[in-house]
Design a protein around this motif. Structure first.
Motif, mmCIF file in Angstrom:
data_model
loop_
_atom_site.group_PDB
_atom_site.id
_atom_site.type_symbol
_atom_site.label_atom_id
_atom_site.label_comp_id
_atom_site.label_asym_id
_atom_site.label_seq_id
_atom_site.Cartn_x
_atom_site.Cartn_y
_atom_site.Cartn_z
ATOM 1 N N ASN A 78 30.690 0.988 28.986
ATOM 2 C CA ASN A 78 31.223 0.779 30.336
ATOM 3 C C ASN A 78 31.963 1.993 30.898
ATOM 4 N N SER A 79 32.267 2.956 30.015
ATOM 5 C CA SER A 79 33.049 4.089 30.512
ATOM 6 C C SER A 79 32.252 5.379 30.632
ATOM 7 N N ILE A 80 31.136 5.487 29.920
ATOM 8 C CA ILE A 80 30.401 6.757 29.961
ATOM 9 C C ILE A 80 29.357 6.747 31.074
ATOM 10 N N THR A 81 28.839 7.923 31.383
ATOM 11 C CA THR A 81 27.825 8.032 32.444
ATOM 12 C C THR A 81 26.478 7.531 31.918
ATOM 13 N N ASP A 82 25.570 7.209 32.844
ATOM 14 C CA ASP A 82 24.231 6.762 32.447
ATOM 15 C C ASP A 82 23.534 7.813 31.592
ATOM 16 N N ASN B 287 31.978 -5.182 20.511
ATOM 17 C CA ASN B 287 33.043 -5.146 21.497
ATOM 18 C C ASN B 287 33.444 -3.730 21.897
ATOM 19 N N ASP B 288 33.568 -2.875 20.878
ATOM 20 C CA ASP B 288 33.980 -1.501 21.117
ATOM 21 C C ASP B 288 32.828 -0.675 21.678
ATOM 22 N N GLN B 289 31.603 -1.027 21.262
ATOM 23 C CA GLN B 289 30.447 -0.352 21.845
ATOM 24 C C GLN B 289 30.437 -0.595 23.350
ATOM 25 N N LEU B 290 30.720 -1.842 23.742
ATOM 26 C CA LEU B 290 30.724 -2.169 25.175
ATOM 27 C C LEU B 290 31.797 -1.382 25.917
ATOM 28 N N ARG B 291 32.960 -1.219 25.277
ATOM 29 C CA ARG B 291 34.020 -0.436 25.905
ATOM 30 C C ARG B 291 33.516 0.974 26.201
ATOM 31 N N ILE B 292 32.753 1.535 25.268
ATOM 32 C CA ILE B 292 32.213 2.888 25.492
ATOM 33 C C ILE B 292 31.136 2.861 26.561
ATOM 34 N N VAL C 4 23.070 -3.603 31.277
ATOM 35 C CA VAL C 4 23.049 -2.407 30.431
ATOM 36 C C VAL C 4 21.639 -2.175 29.894
ATOM 37 N N VAL C 5 20.981 -3.251 29.487
ATOM 38 C CA VAL C 5 19.629 -3.124 28.939
ATOM 39 C C VAL C 5 18.692 -2.501 29.992
ATOM 40 N N THR C 6 18.781 -3.008 31.220
ATOM 41 C CA THR C 6 17.942 -2.458 32.289
ATOM 42 C C THR C 6 18.230 -0.973 32.473
ATOM 43 N N LYS C 7 19.520 -0.652 32.461
ATOM 44 C CA LYS C 7 19.935 0.741 32.636
ATOM 45 C C LYS C 7 19.297 1.618 31.571
ATOM 46 N N ILE D 122 38.464 5.332 15.470
ATOM 47 C CA ILE D 122 38.560 5.300 16.934
ATOM 48 C C ILE D 122 38.497 3.886 17.503
ATOM 49 N N GLU D 123 37.938 2.924 16.743
ATOM 50 C CA GLU D 123 37.834 1.563 17.255
ATOM 51 C C GLU D 123 39.179 0.994 17.682
ATOM 52 N N ASP D 124 40.226 1.357 16.973
ATOM 53 C CA ASP D 124 41.518 0.754 17.276
ATOM 54 C C ASP D 124 42.357 1.597 18.230
ATOM 55 N N MET D 125 41.742 2.619 18.855
ATOM 56 C CA MET D 125 42.496 3.432 19.814
ATOM 57 C C MET D 125 42.362 2.818 21.207
ATOM 58 N N GLU D 126 43.242 3.250 22.119
ATOM 59 C CA GLU D 126 43.137 2.760 23.494
ATOM 60 C C GLU D 126 41.900 3.348 24.175
ATOM 61 N N ASP D 127 41.388 2.620 25.164
ATOM 62 C CA ASP D 127 40.156 3.020 25.853
ATOM 63 C C ASP D 127 40.049 4.525 26.126
ATOM 64 N N LYS D 128 41.055 5.019 26.809
ATOM 65 C CA LYS D 128 41.033 6.396 27.295
ATOM 66 C C LYS D 128 40.986 7.372 26.108
ATOM 67 N N ASP D 129 41.844 7.136 25.124
ATOM 68 C CA ASP D 129 41.910 8.014 23.957
ATOM 69 C C ASP D 129 40.615 7.939 23.151
ATOM 70 N N MET D 130 40.101 6.713 22.985
ATOM 71 C CA MET D 130 38.877 6.534 22.221
ATOM 72 C C MET D 130 37.746 7.343 22.839
ATOM 73 N N LEU D 131 37.630 7.247 24.152
ATOM 74 C CA LEU D 131 36.559 7.943 24.850
ATOM 75 C C LEU D 131 36.699 9.456 24.697
ATOM 76 N N LEU D 132 37.952 9.922 24.779
ATOM 77 C CA LEU D 132 38.221 11.351 24.642
ATOM 78 C C LEU D 132 37.732 11.856 23.287
ATOM 79 N N VAL D 133 38.127 11.169 22.230
ATOM 80 C CA VAL D 133 37.719 11.583 20.881
ATOM 81 C C VAL D 133 36.205 11.435 20.727
ATOM 82 N N PHE D 134 35.674 10.329 21.217
ATOM 83 C CA PHE D 134 34.236 10.067 21.091
ATOM 84 C C PHE D 134 33.424 11.197 21.720
ATOM 85 N N ARG D 135 33.878 11.670 22.870
ATOM 86 C CA ARG D 135 33.139 12.735 23.572
ATOM 87 C C ARG D 135 33.243 14.070 22.867
#
Lengths: 453, 453
Positions: A79-83, A72-77, A109-112, A42-55
């Motif tokens: 930044n897109s998922i809910t708290d 890098n990819d952890q940050l992409r996730i 993110v750490v504070t969150k 999933i690391e090499d998938m596009e943001d939207k697709d990666m998130l879909l599979v991840f969920r």
């Protein structure tokens, strides 16, 4: 799984997403069981697709997959998922992975994350975040089994079942006395094959190899390579057990410490980020400083040549041997420095071997220098038809060059190490620059003394 | 234990031997429990003393200590002990250590050892000795636990107790079907925390990561680093389990593969022996070939300079910029080649990234080259007071040099890898030599076109 297979999965998932066949997608995803492989796919998938599979991953699995992804990819996730999703993932992580990720994440993110954590745990996390970067303390996990000396084997095994940790960290159990000091260890293997009524204190091994919380990861890695254990306990100044480090975290370190040395020796300031994740500008920032320093210092070499222009005007031929002379000096010097720097890094040699090493390198220099200058002399006389005096001059310089550069290549890194600096910063480029000047001084100095001017 | 402690022990033992206080010596020796430490202590003692201490160790311990010693020191022991002692030690060794040692020992020692071994085992040893050097087959051990899918957890645990292996190899148990094919694995942890009546087939993990007997140790190491497992099973072409490889053997390999690359990149033919164990002659043999090749190829660079002597006679000042130009080219090229070679070795980038990497390096080259030539221009005009035309010429060459050497530094290792050769042999020395010639051709070419002659 190989690179090709990852790509096939990615393409297949992508086609399912395009055709909106989400049920089929979920089924294929759930068939994948290895978290390392899922992370790679999933690391090499596009943001939207990666998130879909991840969920689509079950919660416990998604946390594990997350922990195996690049920052890098952890940050992409993140930044897109809910708290809520984020704190669920963080909760599922092993303690050391959680610390690793918090160390790397941006402050907001750490504070969150910390906001959603119980007070006790938050305190502990903050304590761990205070260990210096790359120290044993920053690597350790708190998920380990503590036994008491008076327990029986049966009690110990029941205790393990009860705490039921799902990590290899239970393969070595640590024994603490009443003051929480580390007094021994028992392997799970010993527990399983021992008589159930035996006391822990009678089967434990008291000679524990441990590391201190503040020790550098390089020393920790050395201890793992040397002793070959699955885990090492980390203790504080009072010899109280603070955590353990497991071998799987060390494998990466052995590799990345070597990479760091490779980069330093090629005159690059090391970076922790992956090559492909860095912008050309970031990459340049790590390379410019040394290039500048070395460019400036090479002007001294130019200055030396300038000073002897009066010889060159008479004997222009001497000029054409300069590259051969300086290159050979640089190459034989960096052979020696590389060997010494690497042997110091792996602990194969220590500073106490300094005299022996330098003596040996001089001998190697005499052998190599002898052969090189002999071959060179034959070439100059029989192939290039050079004047005999010049051929002798060039060959003598060649011999001195090789011997001297072998000596300097071995001595300079040792000297730097003796000053408690990192020998790898004696980049072969820097040694080459030093050797260049010395070689030219000898070459033109000899020419000035022996050639009729 | 630290270096200093080893030395203290050695000195203490030596003084006891000198005073003939052998009872006291035996007591102190028996107090040492860590076999790695004992090996380190006795390795640096004189033959006679080493043997004396070695013989004081209990039999099982002496075999373990022996397995942790360097080949050289093992041979010192083998050559001094009786045949009976030798076969006792060899019998006590783990199977993989026994194979390792037999692989390295001279033929007469191997014959001596095999003579004392039962026929069945001798056959097995010979089979293992036939695996190619550095293949997975040559690394694996046969000491592992095999379970059947129909066993219960209790039966499995009893089986483990019965075979009672004393190595961490029992932490992962492998499940074979009736055709001896590998169908899954169960960790000891899972066995210990699972309900005793459960069937193995219901708790085993079927997605096994395995390696083939013929795979190279470098690939095996990559799999360990990637997946972080304690052990990996080794299978043959029919997917039958042949042995397992444990993480402790891999730690050394990750380190020694890196060392090999360090040496190759410094233009040294790699050797498996320790530095201090090699004679100056052996060391020279590994360094001479590349030094000769590079010395000869540097004469081409000299030839280029010679060809442009007519320019130098008019503009002697150009000569003093040659070292700065070629050094900067060499340094920026070896920055790129080192990064690419190392990233290829760790799998961070693959050949499929070639275009991206080369494109990126050209961009880095433009940034670095721009800054370097700008700084250089300022220095030439304001500090060195050089003629403006010459300053422009030198600065333009500097820019082209850096861009080109970044490109070549990235492209050449990829090209070599594409030809299925080891990119590390594109030693930075070799790249430097290539870049040297190109830089000089550009420099003098531009000079010939733009300067009034």
């Amino acid at each position: 799984m190989e690179y090709q297979e990852y790509k096939e999965y990615r393409d297949y998932f992508k086609s399912l997403i395009e055709k909106k066949e989400l049920k089929e997608l979920k089924e294929s995803v759930s068939e994948l069981s290895n978290v390392v492989d899922i992370a790679e796919i999933i690391e090499d998938m596009e943001d939207k697709d990666m998130l879909l599979v991840f969920r689509m991953l079950p919660k416990d699995k998604s946390a594990e997959v997350f922990s195996y992804m690049e920052l890098n990819d952890q940050l992409r996730i993140v930044n897109s998922i809910t708290d809520k999703e984020l704190s669920e993932i963080i909760d599922e992580l092993y303690f050391d992975d959680r610390i690793d990720i918090l160390e790397e994440m941006p402050a907001n993110v750490v504070t969150k994350v910390l906001k959603g954590t119980p007070v006790n745990e938050r305190k502990l996390i903050n304590e761990f975040l205070r260990y210096p970067e790359n120290s044993a303390g920053s690597l350790m996990t708190i998920e380990y089994v503590v036994l008491k000396p008076e327990m029986t084997v049966k009690e110990a095994l029941d205790h393990i079942k009860e705490v039921g940790m799902d990590k290899e960290t239970i393969y070595t159990c640590y024994v603490e006395n009443e003051y929480k000091m580390l007094i021994g260890f028992v392997s799970l293997r010993t527990l399983v094959v021992s008589d159930e009524s035996k006391k822990i204190k009678d089967i434990m091994i008291e000679d524990v190899v441990s590391v201190n919380t503040l020790e550098d990861q390089e020393e920790v890695a050395d201890a793992f390579v040397k002793y070959g254990y699955i885990a090492l306990p980390v203790v504080d100044g009072e010899y109280r057990l603070c955590g353990i480090i497991t071998f799987d975290d060390i494998m990466d370190i052995v590799e990345s410490e070597a990479t760091e040395d490779f980069h330093k020796m090629a005159a690059i300031n090391p970076s922790e980020d992956e090559y492909l994740d860095q912008t050309p500008w970031q990459l340049s920032k790590n390379r410019i400083p040394w290039l500048l320093i070395l460019m400036i210092s090479a002007t001294f070499t130019g200055g030396i040549i300038n000073r002897y222009n009066y010889i060159l005007v008479e004997y222009m031929i001497l000029n054409s041997f300069v590259p051969m002379m300086t290159d050979t000096g640089g190459n034989s010097g960096s052979q020696s420095s590389t060997i010494v720097i690497r042997a110091l890094a792996t602990g194969e040699i220590g500073l106490s071997d300094a005299m022996r090493v330098m003596f040996k390198e001089v001998k190697v220099g005499i052998i190599c220098g002898g052969i090189l200058s002999f071959v060179n002399f034959l070439r100059l006389i029989f192939i290039a038809n050079i004047d005999r005096t010049i051929a002798v001059l060039v060959s003598i310089t060649m011999f001195i060059t090789v011997v001297l550069s072998k000596f300097l290549g071995a001595a300079l890194p040792m000297l730097v190490k003796r000053m408690n600096l990192d020998p790898a910063i004696m980049a072969s480029a820097l040694i080459t620059t030093i050797i260049d000047s010395v070689v030219l001084l000898i070459y033109f100095g000899l020419a000035a003394s022996f050639l009729p001017l």
